[in-house]
Design a protein around this motif. Structure first.
Motif, mmCIF file in Angstrom:
data_model
loop_
_atom_site.group_PDB
_atom_site.id
_atom_site.type_symbol
_atom_site.label_atom_id
_atom_site.label_comp_id
_atom_site.label_asym_id
_atom_site.label_seq_id
_atom_site.Cartn_x
_atom_site.Cartn_y
_atom_site.Cartn_z
ATOM 1 N N LEU A 119 -43.159 104.585 -36.112
ATOM 2 C CA LEU A 119 -43.641 105.331 -34.957
ATOM 3 C C LEU A 119 -45.153 105.181 -34.894
ATOM 4 C CD1 LEU A 119 -41.447 108.557 -35.283
ATOM 5 C CD2 LEU A 119 -41.069 106.571 -33.789
ATOM 6 N N TRP A 120 -45.656 104.779 -33.726
ATOM 7 C CA TRP A 120 -47.075 104.436 -33.588
ATOM 8 C C TRP A 120 -47.873 105.468 -32.803
ATOM 9 C CZ3 TRP A 120 -48.065 100.922 -36.937
ATOM 10 C CH2 TRP A 120 -47.142 99.907 -37.219
ATOM 11 N N GLY A 121 -47.239 106.289 -32.016
ATOM 12 C CA GLY A 121 -47.985 107.227 -31.185
ATOM 13 C C GLY A 121 -47.199 108.480 -30.897
ATOM 14 N N VAL A 122 -47.919 109.579 -30.631
ATOM 15 C CA VAL A 122 -47.296 110.843 -30.270
ATOM 16 C C VAL A 122 -48.241 111.592 -29.333
ATOM 17 C CG1 VAL A 122 -48.216 112.046 -32.315
ATOM 18 C CG2 VAL A 122 -46.194 112.949 -31.162
ATOM 19 N N TRP A 123 -47.661 112.284 -28.370
ATOM 20 C CA TRP A 123 -48.425 113.117 -27.432
ATOM 21 C C TRP A 123 -47.483 114.172 -26.882
ATOM 22 C CZ3 TRP A 123 -47.578 114.453 -22.366
ATOM 23 C CH2 TRP A 123 -48.621 115.139 -21.728
ATOM 24 N N GLY A 124 -48.027 115.326 -26.527
ATOM 25 C CA GLY A 124 -47.189 116.352 -25.948
ATOM 26 C C GLY A 124 -47.906 117.172 -24.912
ATOM 27 N N ALA A 125 -47.147 117.662 -23.921
ATOM 28 C CA ALA A 125 -47.676 118.585 -22.922
ATOM 29 C C ALA A 125 -47.642 120.014 -23.429
ATOM 30 C CB ALA A 125 -46.873 118.474 -21.628
ATOM 31 N N SER A 126 -46.708 120.297 -24.362
ATOM 32 C CA SER A 126 -46.565 121.635 -24.932
ATOM 33 C C SER A 126 -45.799 121.505 -26.238
ATOM 34 C CB SER A 126 -45.821 122.556 -23.970
ATOM 35 O OG SER A 126 -44.431 122.238 -23.951
ATOM 36 N N PRO A 127 -45.766 122.563 -27.050
ATOM 37 C CA PRO A 127 -45.014 122.489 -28.306
ATOM 38 C C PRO A 127 -43.517 122.269 -28.120
ATOM 39 C CG PRO A 127 -46.614 124.277 -28.398
ATOM 40 C CD PRO A 127 -46.590 123.793 -26.980
ATOM 41 N N THR A 128 -43.006 122.451 -26.923
ATOM 42 C CA THR A 128 -41.591 122.201 -26.664
ATOM 43 C C THR A 128 -41.384 120.976 -25.772
ATOM 44 O OG1 THR A 128 -41.613 123.723 -24.768
ATOM 45 C CG2 THR A 128 -41.006 124.633 -26.925
ATOM 46 N N ASP A 129 -42.389 120.107 -25.704
ATOM 47 C CA ASP A 129 -42.290 118.912 -24.853
ATOM 48 C C ASP A 129 -43.216 117.838 -25.408
ATOM 49 O OD1 ASP A 129 -41.908 117.055 -22.863
ATOM 50 O OD2 ASP A 129 -42.927 118.205 -21.296
ATOM 51 N N LEU A 130 -42.743 117.116 -26.436
ATOM 52 C CA LEU A 130 -43.518 116.042 -27.054
ATOM 53 C C LEU A 130 -42.769 114.725 -26.932
ATOM 54 C CD1 LEU A 130 -44.253 118.727 -29.003
ATOM 55 C CD2 LEU A 130 -45.544 116.949 -30.205
ATOM 56 N N GLY A 150 -38.789 121.176 -28.901
ATOM 57 C CA GLY A 150 -39.123 122.379 -29.635
ATOM 58 C C GLY A 150 -38.158 122.663 -30.761
ATOM 59 N N THR A 151 -36.995 121.994 -30.725
ATOM 60 C CA THR A 151 -35.978 122.184 -31.756
ATOM 61 C C THR A 151 -35.635 120.890 -32.471
ATOM 62 O OG1 THR A 151 -35.004 124.025 -30.524
ATOM 63 C CG2 THR A 151 -33.629 122.997 -32.207
ATOM 64 N N SER A 152 -35.431 119.805 -31.711
ATOM 65 C CA SER A 152 -35.018 118.546 -32.325
ATOM 66 C C SER A 152 -35.550 117.364 -31.520
ATOM 67 C CB SER A 152 -33.493 118.471 -32.423
ATOM 68 O OG SER A 152 -32.918 118.529 -31.120
ATOM 69 N N TRP A 153 -35.601 116.220 -32.200
ATOM 70 C CA TRP A 153 -35.993 114.960 -31.574
ATOM 71 C C TRP A 153 -34.742 114.227 -31.105
ATOM 72 C CZ3 TRP A 153 -40.950 113.433 -30.610
ATOM 73 C CH2 TRP A 153 -41.963 114.115 -31.282
ATOM 74 N N THR A 154 -34.793 113.641 -29.913
ATOM 75 C CA THR A 154 -33.695 112.850 -29.383
ATOM 76 C C THR A 154 -34.198 111.471 -28.974
ATOM 77 O OG1 THR A 154 -34.055 113.790 -27.167
ATOM 78 C CG2 THR A 154 -32.395 114.843 -28.575
#
Length: 328
Positions: A119-130, A150-154
């Motif tokens: 995994l090379w990058g990560v960004w989120g609009a909120s803690p429940t939307d990354l 906010g609970t799991s990665w899909t």
């Protein structure tokens, strides 16, 4: 090893007793033994995170406003590649082998990811939307696009791509939950609006490695391998340009819509005028590759990197810092 270290350290910041830095750049801390530093990010000037390490050992360094210190990870992790968060006590870091770590202000914990690629990058609009992106880069691989609710990665299948042979997405960045960009191999660009991902043709065929912006009319993706490459979105269309005077670019950050700060191979750094795409080079006191650049609320610019040219090492790092001027 001492002879190798002496040869690599000659005249370079990132080792002991550095020479005075030109154009305001100075060592943020002695990162020579930190391993590669892949990314620097922070919610404010007195809380910065630099992540990296070695393929067998991920590392995190934290700046508290006065000094950088190595953080104690409570879990085993390989090389860590990127960080994003919403406060100094809510930070997500991604890395090799599908690694996802989370810092809650008390301890680091591992989150389960549905894909095992880097995994090379990560960004989120909120803690429940990354969003997290990655891939191992083989032409027949499916690039990685993951979402956290906010609970799991899909695992989110990307849309069918017009560009052939895209095996990795490298970075993700956005302005809001419904205005998100992904860039990657072979100049691919994805844009999320209206709740769906679509491919946009940015006019670039080389890899796009990172992306940043300030508003819907000022977004810049950077990359290239032998030569620096940028692709700019002005709200209407994409415009691309390459720079023979620069090696490949790895990192970009913007505080204003006027200028983008970029860093790349062999210590390359500079600013790009968003209106004209004109480049102003900045001399740094290192020949190590710079991989990430970030400006914080204290009014300083930090760049990190290391000896990134060989997967087998050596694993030396570099961390530089300089003041930002009012116009930057």
């Amino acid at each position: 090893m001492r002879l190798l270290r002496a040869a690599l350290c000659a005249g370079l910041i990132g080792c002991s007793d550095p020479a005075p830095a030109p154009q305001g750049w100075a060592a943020a801390f002695d990162a020579n033994d930190a391993g590669w530093l892949m990314n620097v990010w922070g919610p404010r000037g007195d809380a910065l995170f630099a992540v990296g390490g070695r393929p067998s050992e991920g590392r995190v360094y934290r700046f508290d406003g006065s000094a950088w210190r190595r953080a104690t990870l409570d879990v085993q992790a390989p090389l860590l590649n990127w960080a994003w968060g919403f406060s100094a006590d809510d930070v997500t870091v991604v890395g090799n082998g599908g690694t996802v770590l989370h810092w809650d202000g008390r301890a680091w914990s591992r989150q389960s990811a549905p894909r095992a690629e880097n995994l090379w990058g990560v960004w989120g609009a909120s803690p429940t939307d990354l969003w997290a992106v990655g891939g191992n880069g083989a032409a027949d691989d499916r690039p990685v696009l993951l979402h956290f609710d906010g609970t799991s990665w899909t695992d989110v299948p990307p849309p069918p791509l017009q560009r052939a042979g895209v095996g990795a997405f490298y970075k993700v960045w956005g302005l809001s939950a419904d205005n998100v960009y992904v860039v990657g191999q072979r100049g691919v660009v994805l844009h999320r609006t209206g709740g769906a991902w679509r491919e946009e043709l940015a006019g670039a065929s080389g890899d796009l490695v990172s992306v940043w912006g300030t508003d819907a009319n000022h977004v810049l993706a950077v990359g290239g391998r032998a030569n620096g490459l940028v692709a700019r979105w002005d709200g209407t269309r994409w415009t691309s340009r390459s720079y023979d005077v620069l090696p490949g670019l790895n990192g970009v950050w913007m505080r204003t819509p006027r200028a983008a700060h970029v860093v790349g191979g062999n210590g390359a750094a500079g600013t790009i005028d968003l209106d004209t795409l004109a480049l102003t080079e900045s001399t740094t006191p290192t020949q190590y590759d710079l991989h990430s650049v970030f400006g914080d609320a204290s009014g300083a610019l930090t760049a990190v990197g290391g000896t990134l040219g060989s997967a087998a090492g050596p694993f030396f790092g570099v961390a530089l810092r300089r003041p930002l001027t009012a116009s930057e």
